[in-house]
Design a protein around this motif. Structure first.
Motif, PDB file in Angstrom:
ATOM      1  N   ALA A 171       3.625   1.553   5.710  1.00 19.36           N
ATOM      2  CA  ALA A 171       4.843   1.874   6.451  1.00 19.36           C
ATOM      3  C   ALA A 171       5.546   0.633   6.990  1.00 19.36           C
ATOM      4  CB  ALA A 171       4.529   2.842   7.595  1.00 19.36           C
ATOM      5  N   GLU A 172       4.896  -0.510   6.919  1.00 23.45           N
ATOM      6  CA  GLU A 172       5.564  -1.752   7.309  1.00 23.45           C
ATOM      7  C   GLU A 172       6.219  -2.421   6.108  1.00 23.45           C
ATOM      8  OE1 GLU A 172       5.286  -2.150  10.566  1.00 23.45           O
ATOM      9  OE2 GLU A 172       4.084  -0.336  10.403  1.00 23.45           O
ATOM     10  N   GLY A 173       5.957  -1.887   4.915  1.00 25.79           N
ATOM     11  CA  GLY A 173       6.528  -2.492   3.719  1.00 25.79           C
ATOM     12  C   GLY A 173       5.598  -3.448   2.999  1.00 25.79           C
ATOM     13  N   ALA A 174       4.405  -3.611   3.500  1.00 30.14           N
ATOM     14  CA  ALA A 174       3.467  -4.539   2.862  1.00 30.14           C
ATOM     15  C   ALA A 174       2.556  -3.795   1.899  1.00 30.14           C
ATOM     16  CB  ALA A 174       2.637  -5.247   3.932  1.00 30.14           C
ATOM     17  N   ASN A 175       1.752  -4.550   1.184  1.00 28.58           N
ATOM     18  CA  ASN A 175       0.771  -3.960   0.248  1.00 28.58           C
ATOM     19  C   ASN A 175       1.428  -3.052  -0.776  1.00 28.58           C
ATOM     20  OD1 ASN A 175      -1.448  -5.206   1.564  1.00 28.58           O
ATOM     21  ND2 ASN A 175      -1.308  -3.639   3.155  1.00 28.58           N
ATOM     22  N   VAL A 176       2.439  -3.560  -1.433  1.00 28.16           N
ATOM     23  CA  VAL A 176       3.140  -2.756  -2.428  1.00 28.16           C
ATOM     24  C   VAL A 176       2.300  -2.648  -3.683  1.00 28.16           C
ATOM     25  CG1 VAL A 176       5.224  -2.541  -3.816  1.00 28.16           C
ATOM     26  CG2 VAL A 176       5.352  -3.566  -1.547  1.00 28.16           C
ATOM     27  N   ARG A 177       2.133  -1.446  -4.187  1.00 25.17           N
ATOM     28  CA  ARG A 177       1.454  -1.275  -5.475  1.00 25.17           C
ATOM     29  C   ARG A 177       2.235  -0.280  -6.314  1.00 25.17           C
ATOM     30  NH1 ARG A 177      -1.707   3.510  -5.542  1.00 25.17           N
ATOM     31  NH2 ARG A 177      -2.079   4.386  -3.473  1.00 25.17           N
ATOM     32  N   ARG A 178       2.160  -0.466  -7.612  1.00 21.81           N
ATOM     33  CA  ARG A 178       2.885   0.408  -8.520  1.00 21.81           C
ATOM     34  C   ARG A 178       2.032   1.621  -8.851  1.00 21.81           C
ATOM     35  NH1 ARG A 178       5.850  -1.527 -14.124  1.00 21.81           N
ATOM     36  NH2 ARG A 178       5.876   0.509 -15.145  1.00 21.81           N
ATOM     37  N   LEU A 179       2.683   2.820  -8.866  1.00 23.13           N
ATOM     38  CA  LEU A 179       1.943   4.059  -9.112  1.00 23.13           C
ATOM     39  C   LEU A 179       2.154   4.593 -10.524  1.00 23.13           C
ATOM     40  CD1 LEU A 179       0.149   6.176  -7.664  1.00 23.13           C
ATOM     41  CD2 LEU A 179       2.242   7.444  -7.169  1.00 23.13           C
ATOM     42  N   THR A 180       3.372   4.475 -11.072  1.00 20.97           N
ATOM     43  CA  THR A 180       3.665   5.090 -12.369  1.00 20.97           C
ATOM     44  C   THR A 180       3.828   4.015 -13.431  1.00 20.97           C
ATOM     45  OG1 THR A 180       6.050   5.087 -11.958  1.00 20.97           O
ATOM     46  CG2 THR A 180       4.833   7.061 -11.322  1.00 20.97           C
ATOM     47  N   PHE A 181       3.311   4.352 -14.620  1.00 20.14           N
ATOM     48  CA  PHE A 181       3.373   3.402 -15.726  1.00 20.14           C
ATOM     49  C   PHE A 181       3.855   4.035 -17.019  1.00 20.14           C
ATOM     50  CE2 PHE A 181       1.505  -0.257 -13.728  1.00 20.14           C
ATOM     51  CZ  PHE A 181       0.816   0.277 -12.664  1.00 20.14           C
ATOM     52  N   GLU A 182       3.798   5.361 -17.098  1.00 21.83           N
ATOM     53  CA  GLU A 182       4.210   6.030 -18.331  1.00 21.83           C
ATOM     54  C   GLU A 182       5.705   6.239 -18.352  1.00 21.83           C
ATOM     55  OE1 GLU A 182       1.826   6.837 -20.578  1.00 21.83           O
ATOM     56  OE2 GLU A 182       0.417   5.897 -19.189  1.00 21.83           O
ATOM     57  N   GLY A 183       6.331   6.054 -19.499  1.00 20.50           N
ATOM     58  CA  GLY A 183       7.753   6.318 -19.599  1.00 20.50           C
ATOM     59  C   GLY A 183       8.573   5.220 -18.943  1.00 20.50           C
ATOM     60  N   GLY A 184       9.855   5.189 -19.229  1.00 17.41           N
ATOM     61  CA  GLY A 184      10.692   4.101 -18.755  1.00 17.41           C
ATOM     62  C   GLY A 184      11.557   4.444 -17.561  1.00 17.41           C
ATOM     63  N   TYR A 185      11.341   5.601 -16.945  1.00 17.36           N
ATOM     64  CA  TYR A 185      12.207   6.013 -15.848  1.00 17.36           C
ATOM     65  C   TYR A 185      11.455   7.037 -15.024  1.00 17.36           C
ATOM     66  CZ  TYR A 185      16.655   7.634 -13.708  1.00 17.36           C
ATOM     67  OH  TYR A 185      17.682   7.954 -12.849  1.00 17.36           O
ATOM     68  N   SER A 186      10.952   6.631 -13.881  1.00 24.93           N
ATOM     69  CA  SER A 186      10.254   7.551 -12.972  1.00 24.93           C
ATOM     70  C   SER A 186      10.807   7.336 -11.581  1.00 24.93           C
ATOM     71  CB  SER A 186       8.746   7.302 -13.000  1.00 24.93           C
ATOM     72  OG  SER A 186       8.208   7.671 -14.254  1.00 24.93           O
ATOM     73  N   VAL A 187      11.387   8.369 -11.027  1.00 25.37           N
ATOM     74  CA  VAL A 187      12.113   8.244  -9.763  1.00 25.37           C
ATOM     75  C   VAL A 187      11.826   9.440  -8.859  1.00 25.37           C
ATOM     76  CG1 VAL A 187      14.003   6.932 -10.828  1.00 25.37           C
ATOM     77  CG2 VAL A 187      14.160   9.406 -10.670  1.00 25.37           C
ATOM     78  N   GLN A 188      12.412   9.408  -7.642  1.00 26.15           N
ATOM     79  CA  GLN A 188      12.382  10.563  -6.736  1.00 26.15           C
ATOM     80  C   GLN A 188      10.967  11.030  -6.404  1.00 26.15           C
ATOM     81  OE1 GLN A 188      14.604  13.747  -8.477  1.00 26.15           O
ATOM     82  NE2 GLN A 188      16.309  13.472  -7.100  1.00 26.15           N
ATOM     83  N   PRO A 189      10.105  10.132  -5.987  1.00 23.10           N
ATOM     84  CA  PRO A 189       8.767  10.604  -5.613  1.00 23.10           C
ATOM     85  C   PRO A 189       8.843  11.475  -4.362  1.00 23.10           C
ATOM     86  CG  PRO A 189       9.083   8.338  -4.905  1.00 23.10           C
ATOM     87  CD  PRO A 189      10.298   8.698  -5.722  1.00 23.10           C
ATOM     88  N   ARG A 190       7.959  12.491  -4.289  1.00 25.58           N
ATOM     89  CA  ARG A 190       7.880  13.343  -3.107  1.00 25.58           C
ATOM     90  C   ARG A 190       6.396  13.553  -2.804  1.00 25.58           C
ATOM     91  NH1 ARG A 190      12.635  12.327  -3.041  1.00 25.58           N
ATOM     92  NH2 ARG A 190      14.379  13.774  -3.302  1.00 25.58           N
ATOM     93  N   TRP A 191       5.987  13.125  -1.644  1.00 28.39           N
ATOM     94  CA  TRP A 191       4.579  13.165  -1.282  1.00 28.39           C
ATOM     95  C   TRP A 191       4.193  14.564  -0.828  1.00 28.39           C
ATOM     96  CZ3 TRP A 191       2.816   7.790  -0.046  1.00 28.39           C
ATOM     97  CH2 TRP A 191       1.405   7.683  -0.087  1.00 28.39           C
ATOM     98  N   SER A 192       3.105  15.111  -1.380  1.00 30.44           N
ATOM     99  CA  SER A 192       2.671  16.449  -0.994  1.00 30.44           C
ATOM    100  C   SER A 192       2.241  16.483   0.468  1.00 30.44           C
ATOM    101  CB  SER A 192       1.490  16.890  -1.860  1.00 30.44           C
ATOM    102  OG  SER A 192       0.814  17.970  -1.248  1.00 30.44           O
ATOM    103  N   PRO A 193       2.554  17.586   1.196  1.00 32.16           N
ATOM    104  CA  PRO A 193       2.078  17.729   2.572  1.00 32.16           C
ATOM    105  C   PRO A 193       0.552  17.676   2.668  1.00 32.16           C
ATOM    106  CG  PRO A 193       3.656  19.460   2.062  1.00 32.16           C
ATOM    107  CD  PRO A 193       3.379  18.730   0.785  1.00 32.16           C
TER     108      PRO A 193
END
Lengths: 437, 213
Positions: A326-348
């Motif tokens: 939440a501070e913006g640190a420790n960035v890691r990539r989650l998606t690798f398949e396909g060339g366009y992955s957007v609009q993530p929504r975190w499950s409750p």
């Protein structure tokens, strides 16, 4: 023994109800009933919901029929129940009831109701009865009242209570979906009950309005609006009929997402040169910047703990989903398949995210927070813009599968899609409200 | 079946009075708990018997759509204040798009799918636009950034913004003063065509120019 009687008296809640077989145990484990049913191999709990009885008086609007129908629909929708409904009311006297239940072999539970109408006021007494034992066993008796115009909400509250009794978690029938629609000619924000009824238009500025985002207390909606000619962030209070300008920086002010504690709003601004993610403390107006990259960073979504934020970034060359703290640190990539992955929504529930990916057409996919269990949820027809129900079991999204953009719901595994709008224009950008307090 | 005296008493009492309550206690009982029937109101107004005030009116009481006028600043909604808005810019620094008109002499340029870099084949159009702007030195120009309908609305607003910005940067590199150039993104919201095929999509992936004399 004495304390049990005392407990019985102290727990007097809803009102009068004549009980003819009082179990000594005042806290029957309804959730055990449900778990036992699942353990026996059944996938759903079979519940019978007859029409409500009417001890006296006229019912010209047919509420005795309509109320249980709405409740039955809610319970079907939940994915937890298999409902048999629409038959005449069953007797309440235990011997007569037991006899009548012979017509419902395999029913695990019965929901009975008794409706009294006084002018514009409806009163319903419900009984929820467990049928899995040797004798029918009442689990719950409760009384509800409402104005006739709020009868749908009453039925939703009843179904939410039934879900709560069996699962320990309240149902989501008493929720709303906000969305954008061009039905009026311009794209405006609307709100409807989760099942598509009671549509209300919330903005009327004739410009472009989109991306509604519910504050966790359910009283406010942040959204992007061009009503002052530029893409800016506003908040509207749907039950108070007013709006407030929130952010009007040069450039874009878009993609709002409230933190789980409702105190912060993450969003995207381009005021510092290109679209980046910022977080606003709503009480103080203080802003801090989360991302610092020359490309596009947008679509923030918070984990339910509020400790992490997932977002879209093209820092790797194509738009993909990333996670940072939440501070913006420790960035890691989650998606690798396909060339366009957007609009993530975190499950409750915290364990996974749903997002929109272009692999052929646009579809919804889900992925665990650790990157495992990549699953396609929709297959064709262009699907995007998912939003989670507060229980993490359902999704609402926009789909063009009928030829025009409409709002659909489905279970979190992609099954049981249902069309919720039949909009005159096009309906997009849905957001599922919290449970209404 | 044998019953203890307490069980008998409990049963008798139940025949007179009791409502069964189970775990997950209902909300605070109304003042008439134990006597009255009104309990769980499904509110049009505040929930009867509920602890706090209802959510300002529940389903039945939802206000009609607010007027287009925005009440600026002011106290936040219930449940927590929202700070008065910082306008975030010097008042008046952003010229309203309404003051601009279609610029016949300035040509649109187009972009590849999901890209915001200027393609070499459009460099010429931008050079001509820059030339016109330099010989009409007092004209302001507004660069609109657009995207085609594919992809999500929010990402396309960001994409349109990047397209407008790289166009502005390019014009500045050709000698047009930055102070004359404003930008705005419309994402996919203002397409020039709606056919849903590649030629149309290509037309929509554009930077478009307006001027204020």
């Amino acid at each position: 023994m004495k304390s049990r009687l005392l407990a019985c008296l102290l727990l007097l809640g809803a009102g009068f109800f004549s009980v003819l077989a009082l179990p000594v145990d005042l806290h029957p484990q309804a959730s055990d009933v449900y778990l036992n049913i699942l353990a026996s191999g059944a996938k759903k709990l079979n519940i019978a919901i007859p029409e409500f009885a009417r001890p006296a008086g006229q019912d010209p609007m047919g509420f005795a029929k309509r109320l249980p129908e709405i409740t039955a629909n809610d319970l079907n929708f939940s994915g937890l129940f298999s409902v048999v409904s629409g038959h005449a009311p069953l007797p309440s006297a235990p011997d007569a009831l037991k006899k009548a239940l012979a017509d419902f072999p395999g029913a695990h539970a019965l929901l009975q109701g008794s409706l009294t109408i006084q002018g514009e006021k409806l009163m319903v007494e419900i009984r929820l009865i467990d049928l899995t034992g040797a004798e029918p066993r009442p689990i719950l008796a409760k009384v509800y009242d409402a104005q006739a115009r709020d009868h749908r909400r009453m039925a939703h509250k009843i179904s939410d209570e039934v879900v709560y009794q069996f699962t320990g978690e309240r149902g989501i029938a008493d929720t709303r979906i906000a969305y954008a629609s061009t039905a009026s000619g311009a794209k405006e924000i609307y709100m409807m009950d989760y099942d598509g009824f009671n549509v209300v238009q919330l903005t009327k500025n004739g410009s472009i309005n989109l991306s509604p985002a519910w504050r966790p207390d359910g009283h406010a909606l942040a959204f992007t609006s061009f009503q002052r000619d530029f893409p800016q962030l506003f908040v509207l209070f749907p039950y108070e009929g007013r709006q407030q300008l929130l952010q009007a920086w040069p450039g874009v002010n878009i993609a709002p997402a409230w933190s789980p504690d409702g105190e912060s709003l993450a969003y995207t601004l381009s005021k510092d040169g290109n679209p980046e993610i910022y977080v606003l403390r709503t009480r103080t107006g203080e802003i801090r910047r989360l991302t610092n990259h020359r490309g596009i960073d947008t679509d923030p979504t918070w984990s339910p703990t509020g400790r992490e934020i997932a977002f879209t970034s093209d820092r790797g060359g194509t738009p993909q989903v990333y996670i940072a703290d939440a501070e913006g640190a420790n960035v890691r990539r989650l998606t690798f398949e396909g060339g366009y992955s957007v609009q993530p929504r975190w499950s409750p529930r915290g364990d996974r995210l749903v997002y929109t990916s272009r692999q052929g057409g646009f579809d919804l996919w889900s992925i665990n927070v650790d990157g495992s269990n990549l699953t396609r949820l929709t297959a064709g027809g262009n699907n995007e813009s998912a939003s989670w129900a507060p229980n993490g079991r359902h999704l609402v999204f926009a789909s063009r599968r009928t030829g025009r953009w409409q709002i659909f719901t489905m279970l979190a595994d992609g099954s049981e899609p249902q069309q919720m709008t039949r909009d005159r224009g096009e309906a997009t950008s849905p957001a599922w409200s919290p449970r209404i307090p | 079946m044998k019953k203890t005296s307490w069980q008998t008493a409990a049963t008798l009492l139940s025949l007179l009075l009791v409502a069964l309550v189970v775990a997950g206690c209902p909300k605070q009982p109304s003042p008439t708990a134990g006597a009255g029937t009104g309990a769980e109101g499904a509110p049009g107004g505040a929930g009867a018997g509920a602890g706090g005030a209802g959510a300002g009116g529940g389903a039945g009481g939802v206000g009609t759509a607010p007027s287009g006028q925005v009440g600026e600043g002011g106290a936040g909604g219930r449940g927590g204040g929202l700070a008065s808005t910082p306008p975030g810019s010097v008042p008046g620094a952003q010229v309203s798009p309404r003051e601009f008109v279609e610029a016949i002499s300035l040509r649109d340029i187009h972009f590849d799918y999901d890209r915001y870099d200027i393609k070499s084949e459009h460099a010429k159009a931008l050079e001509e636009n820059a030339k016109w702007l330099k010989s009409n030195a007092r004209t302001l120009v507004l660069v609109e950034g657009h995207a085609d309908e594919r992809g999500t609305n929010e990402y396309n607003l960001a994409l349109g913004e990047r397209r407008a910005k790289t166009t502005r940067d390019y014009l500045m590199s050709l000698g047009v003063e930055g102070a004359r150039i404003s930008i705005i993104s419309y994402g996919e919201e203002r397409p020039t065509c709606k056919e849903g095929n590649e030629p149309c999509w290509g037309k929509n992936r554009r930077a478009h120019f307006l001027t204020r004399p």
